[in-house]
Scaffold this active site. Structure first.
Site, short mmCIF file in Angstrom:
data_model
loop_
_atom_site.label_atom_id
_atom_site.label_comp_id
_atom_site.label_asym_id
_atom_site.label_seq_id
_atom_site.Cartn_x
_atom_site.Cartn_y
_atom_site.Cartn_z
N CYS A 193 1.23 -1.76 -0.13
CA CYS A 193 0.10 -0.15 -0.35
C CYS A 193 0.67 1.26 0.47
O CYS A 193 1.82 1.07 -0.17
CB CYS A 193 -1.07 -0.22 1.92
SG CYS A 193 -0.04 -0.09 2.61
N SER A 209 0.93 -10.20 10.06
CA SER A 209 0.27 -9.00 9.27
C SER A 209 -1.31 -8.91 9.37
O SER A 209 -1.90 -9.55 9.33
CB SER A 209 0.94 -8.88 7.72
OG SER A 209 -0.19 -8.11 6.90
N CYS A 266 2.17 6.01 8.59
CA CYS A 266 1.49 6.05 7.58
C CYS A 266 0.15 7.61 7.47
O CYS A 266 0.16 7.69 8.96
CB CYS A 266 1.34 4.59 7.35
SG CYS A 266 -0.43 4.82 6.45
N HIS A 317 3.26 2.31 11.17
CA HIS A 317 2.63 1.31 12.23
C HIS A 317 2.42 3.23 13.12
O HIS A 317 1.19 3.13 13.94
CB HIS A 317 3.11 0.71 12.91
CG HIS A 317 2.86 -1.03 12.34
ND1 HIS A 317 4.17 -1.86 12.60
CD2 HIS A 317 2.25 -1.12 11.01
CE1 HIS A 317 3.38 -2.46 11.41
NE2 HIS A 317 1.94 -2.23 11.06
N ASN A 365 -3.47 -6.64 8.04
CA ASN A 365 -4.14 -6.37 7.39
C ASN A 365 -4.54 -7.86 5.87
O ASN A 365 -5.50 -8.60 5.43
CB ASN A 365 -4.00 -5.68 6.27
CG ASN A 365 -2.60 -6.07 5.73
OD1 ASN A 365 -2.32 -6.44 4.46
ND2 ASN A 365 -1.41 -5.30 6.06
N GLU A 396 -0.17 -0.69 15.44
CA GLU A 396 -0.27 0.99 15.25
C GLU A 396 -1.31 1.08 16.35
O GLU A 396 -1.67 2.40 16.44
CB GLU A 396 -0.79 0.52 13.84
CG GLU A 396 -1.85 1.64 13.67
CD GLU A 396 -3.18 1.36 12.97
OE1 GLU A 396 -4.31 1.65 12.63
OE2 GLU A 396 -3.05 0.64 11.57
N THR A 447 -6.27 1.02 11.15
CA THR A 447 -6.63 0.99 9.95
C THR A 447 -6.93 0.03 8.81
O THR A 447 -7.20 0.30 7.75
CB THR A 447 -5.29 2.05 9.41
OG1 THR A 447 -4.58 0.69 9.52
CG2 THR A 447 -5.18 3.59 9.90
#
Length: 297
Positions: free
Chosen positions: A11, A220, A94, A72, A222, A124, A162
């Protein structure tokens, strides 16, 4: 046939951080991060070979060193400790994570009881909580059951990690509606996360897929959400971190002529390409067409 998810791999925030690390390593013999810069062990190994040093926490970073804050993000107190040691800081948090941090801080300053939807052990989430001025007036919840256990407050503000799913945030909001006179929901799920989740749903539902290979680090968050979507849609899944796991799971490919490939936001393009090529060779050896590949790679 191999069919790629429309959105897969790095991303914006991860690519931005990796590019910054590479640039910093061209100018310095070594550069530090606190914790893994991204949750992909193969990419981290590549960066370590270039001179990256990964500290378990900020106390391990020597005075005068250069540190890049990973995508993060970090709690405010970490920045303060680094500055006190004369450490050069390049903040690569980010922008989407930074937005969540700012909103959490603003709501806390406006006397909201701040609820963070996410994994309390994820860096994060720790970073978001670390920007709240009154941490005691906040809590992290992971699911609907924990939302049911939230006590009533006059004002509740909700922030999301996120990488959460929008469906879950919506359900949490519905539960919390009856627990506050004023409820403020901040949808801080990043666009890249939503794009990858939507592309996986599309991959599953519109292509008559026999199974999906999901590429990404097992740490991870996500990528784990993509796994959950694939499983919820009833499709067979093979979650791999590297090429070796493709080879060690050769039987999984038996009787599969249409294979989908998806990848998390911290999975590098070079790894996706390598794995896609291996799968194409397997398909060819089994007599399946391998020239019908679609997608970004």
């Amino acid at each position: 046939m191999i069919i790629m998810a429309e959105h897969a791999g790095f991303c914006f925030g991860v690519k931005r951080a990796v590019d910054a690390i590479e640039k910093a390593l061209q100018e310095n013999s070594e550069v530090w991060t606190i914790g893994l810069p991204i949750h992909n062990p193969q990419e981290v190994s590549r960066l370590e070979a270039m001179g990256l040093r990964v500290a378990n926490d900020d106390s391990e970073i020597p005075a005068g060193a250069k540190v890049l804050i990973r995508a993060h993000g970090e709690p405010l107190e970490v920045f303060e400790r680094l500055k006190s040691k004369g450490i050069e800081i390049e903040d690569m948090t980010c922008p989407f994570v930074g937005k969540a941090q700012r909103m959490a801080a603003e709501m806390s300053n406006r006397n909201y009881y701040v609820i963070v939807l996410g994994d309390k052990n994820h860096p994060e989430v720790k970073g978001i909580v670390g920007h709240i001025s009154e941490p005691k007036n906040s809590e992290v919840i992971a699911n609907e059951q924990e939302a049911e256990n939230v006590k009533r407050h006059s004002k509740i503000g909700v922030i999301s990690q996120t990488t959460q799913r929008e469906e879950k945030l919506s359900k949490i909001a519905g539960i919390l509606t009856g627990k506050a006179s004023e409820l403020h929901i901040c949808n801080t799920i990043c666009k890249a996360t939503s794009e990858r989740q939507d592309s996986v749903r599309k991959l599953v539902n519109e292509n008559n897929i026999d199974g999906i290979v999901l590429i990404g680090g097992k740490q991870s968050a996500n990528t784990a959400k993509l796994r959950d979507i694939i499983i919820s849609e009833g499709k067979e899944i093979l979650w791999v971190e590297d090429e070796k796991e493709i080879e060690s799971n050769s039987d999984w490919f038996n009787n599969k002529s249409r294979i989908g490939i998806a990848a998390g936001a911290s999975t590098p393009e070079w790894l996706i390409i390598n794995i896609k090529n291996i799968i194409a060779q397997k398909s060819k050896s089994r007599g399946y067409p391998s020239n019908g590949s679609t997608g970004s790679y």
